[in-house]
Design an enzyme around this catalytic site. Structure first.
Site, mmCIF file in Angstrom:
data_model
loop_
_atom_site.group_PDB
_atom_site.id
_atom_site.type_symbol
_atom_site.label_atom_id
_atom_site.label_comp_id
_atom_site.label_asym_id
_atom_site.label_seq_id
_atom_site.Cartn_x
_atom_site.Cartn_y
_atom_site.Cartn_z
ATOM 1 C CG LEU A 154 -2.077 -1.343 1.238
ATOM 2 C CD1 LEU A 154 -2.305 -1.368 2.632
ATOM 3 C CD2 LEU A 154 -2.995 -0.837 0.294
ATOM 4 N N PRO A 155 0.361 2.440 -0.407
ATOM 5 C CG PRO A 155 -1.037 3.946 -1.595
ATOM 6 C CD PRO A 155 -1.229 2.699 -0.757
ATOM 7 C CE LYS A 157 11.922 1.202 0.470
ATOM 8 N NZ LYS A 157 12.451 1.055 -1.116
ATOM 9 C CE LYS A 174 6.137 6.307 1.324
ATOM 10 N NZ LYS A 174 5.685 4.927 1.169
HETATM 11 P P1 NAD Z 1 0.939 2.645 -6.039
HETATM 12 O O1 NAD Z 1 0.442 4.032 -5.822
HETATM 13 O O2 NAD Z 1 1.294 2.515 -7.608
HETATM 14 O O3 NAD Z 1 -0.175 1.228 -5.594
HETATM 15 C C1 NAD Z 1 -0.727 1.394 -4.368
HETATM 16 C C2 NAD Z 1 -1.953 0.517 -4.464
HETATM 17 O O4 NAD Z 1 -2.583 0.528 -3.508
HETATM 18 C C3 NAD Z 1 -2.843 1.360 -5.664
HETATM 19 O O5 NAD Z 1 -3.398 0.725 -6.594
HETATM 20 C C4 NAD Z 1 -3.946 1.757 -4.681
HETATM 21 O O6 NAD Z 1 -5.312 1.723 -5.338
HETATM 22 C C5 NAD Z 1 -4.006 0.656 -3.397
HETATM 23 N N1 NAD Z 1 -4.560 1.101 -2.413
HETATM 24 C C6 NAD Z 1 -4.540 2.337 -1.771
HETATM 25 N N2 NAD Z 1 -5.391 2.036 -0.477
HETATM 26 C C7 NAD Z 1 -5.800 0.974 -0.484
HETATM 27 C C8 NAD Z 1 -6.857 0.065 0.237
HETATM 28 N N3 NAD Z 1 -7.089 0.874 1.654
HETATM 29 N N4 NAD Z 1 -7.043 -1.152 0.175
HETATM 30 C C9 NAD Z 1 -6.715 -1.455 -1.376
HETATM 31 N N5 NAD Z 1 -5.972 -0.948 -1.906
HETATM 32 C C10 NAD Z 1 -5.386 0.152 -1.631
HETATM 33 O O7 NAD Z 1 2.394 2.570 -5.169
HETATM 34 P P2 NAD Z 1 3.624 1.661 -5.520
HETATM 35 O O8 NAD Z 1 4.602 2.276 -6.350
HETATM 36 O O9 NAD Z 1 2.980 0.311 -5.811
HETATM 37 O O10 NAD Z 1 4.159 1.480 -4.322
HETATM 38 C C11 NAD Z 1 3.569 0.842 -2.940
HETATM 39 C C12 NAD Z 1 4.365 0.702 -1.768
HETATM 40 O O11 NAD Z 1 6.051 0.382 -2.258
HETATM 41 C C13 NAD Z 1 4.773 2.355 -1.362
HETATM 42 O O12 NAD Z 1 4.900 2.092 0.076
HETATM 43 C C14 NAD Z 1 6.122 2.749 -1.974
HETATM 44 O O13 NAD Z 1 6.912 3.705 -1.179
HETATM 45 C C15 NAD Z 1 6.812 1.464 -1.980
HETATM 46 N N6 NAD Z 1 8.040 1.411 -2.866
HETATM 47 C C16 NAD Z 1 7.646 1.500 -4.281
HETATM 48 C C17 NAD Z 1 8.588 1.169 -5.279
HETATM 49 C C18 NAD Z 1 8.412 1.682 -6.736
HETATM 50 O O14 NAD Z 1 9.477 1.738 -7.391
HETATM 51 N N7 NAD Z 1 7.090 2.056 -7.159
HETATM 52 C C19 NAD Z 1 9.988 0.798 -4.710
HETATM 53 C C20 NAD Z 1 9.999 0.261 -3.428
HETATM 54 C C21 NAD Z 1 9.019 0.611 -2.682
#
Ligand code: NAD
Length: 319
Positions: A84-85, A193, A268
């Protein structure tokens, strides 16, 4: 640390293997979707949930069953994974609005809960303590490696929690990642992290700044990048995530900064690092500067990949 052969991620079978635990996967964004796909390919039976219908549709086509709510998703699950975000989403999914009516209260004792979102260590510890009171096992397991690593099944997992829970989670994480570190107790995964991501934010802003200096002085961005790659400025952003458009294929900078890791998520993470530094009286001047730059950049470019910080120097790349 343990590293495992994750060649099973390359298998194309999506037939569920009934000897494997059923998994509920919540959060199918840029990272969660490819991670869930790799579990399906390895034969895990998945029930998935996301607020976005478009996100769940893709997984349905790959063989997952789509749930109407988080509670529906966990009905037959022995393991829950979330991606999740931010902390507020993790808190609301697991603890609910009043702290007690979330998913944790619905799970049978012994369920393993793995949260791979990047959130504050204190939030991870809060959820872990609530889980433990209910007889559940919780791990914070944030990842590094970006969307490329999520697709390839080569993520690095940085895990906090008990040895027992870590041992149970390891074969599942090995499907989605190549390097799996046990950083320590609850919250330790998140601390490691954010140290990594603070450094990444500093490296990305520094790399963008250096490329811009070269370009403004007549250098070709690809030639300069190749030179720095073989010189002492070499770093991950130059190796696999060049911020200048068309220097590298298959990276967000060559695709209008779409997909990847959104600037608002980097913002964030930098704030999480700064908060931790303040709470523990540690100086992080470079981290503070990167935070300032991303705070400003995210006002108009929050949904663009974090390498779009390149546009702060060279506006032409954003148009
Ligand atoms: P994203 O915004 O693409 O995906 C998050 C998903 O969560 C979305 O599809 C959203 O609809 C869903 N969501 C939000 N609230 C929800 C809820 N209550 N119930 C169900 N689904 C819900 O984000 P991301 O890039 O996939 O990143 C996710 C996590 O991973 C974050 O914490 C980010 O910091 C971390 N991260 C991301 C990356 C990257 O390269 N994108 C790399 C490492 C870590």
């Amino acid at each position: 640390m343990s590293t495992q052969d994750n060649s099973q991620t390359n298998q194309s079978t999506s037939k569920p293997n009934t000897t494997l635990p059923n998994i509920a996967f919540i959060g199918l964004g840029n990272m969660g979707a490819p991670m869930a796909e790799n579990l399906l390919k390895a034969g895990y039976s998945l029930s998935v949930y996301d607020l976005s219908e478009a996100a769940t549709k893709r997984l349905q086509q790959s063989g997952a069953s789509v749930a109407d709510s988080p509670k529906d998703a966990i009905r037959h699950a022995q393991v829950v994974i979330s991606m999740l975000p931010a902390g507020k989403h993790v808190h609301s999914v697991y603890l609910g609005e009043n702290g007690e009516d979330g998913l944790l209260s619905e799970l049978p004792k012994g369920t393993l809960v793995i949260d791979s979102s990047t959130i504050a260590a204190a939030d991870a510890v809060t959820v872990a303590n609530a889980a433990s009171k209910l007889g559940l096992e919780f791990l914070d397991a944030p990842v590094s490696g970006g969307t490329g690593g999520a697709i390839a099944g080569s993520l690095t997992f940085i895990v906090g929690g008990s040895n027992n829970a870590f041992a149970k989670a390891e074969p599942i994480l090995a499907v989605m990642g190549k390097n799996i570190f046990h950083a320590g107790d609850h919250g330790a995964g998140q601390v490691a992290k954010i140290c990594n991501n603070m450094l990444l934010g500093i490296l990305m802003t520094g790399t963008a700044e250096a490329i811009n200096l070269g370009v403004k002085n007549g250098l070709d961005p690809k030639v300069l990048s190749d030179i720095m790659l073989q010189s002492s400025g070499r770093n991950w952003t130059l190796e696999v995530y060049n911020p200048y458009p068309q220097v590298m294929e298959n990276v967000p900078s060559s695709n209008g900064y779409q997909g990847g890791f959104m600037s608002k998520l980097m913002q964030k993470d930098l704030h999480l690092a700064l908060q931790t530094a303040q709470d523990t009286h540690v100086e992080t001047p470079m981290g503070a500067k990167a935070t300032e730059l991303y705070d400003d950049h995210a006002i108009e470019n929050g949904d663009k990949d974090f390498s779009s910080i390149m546009g702060r120097h060279d506006h032409s790349v954003l148009s």
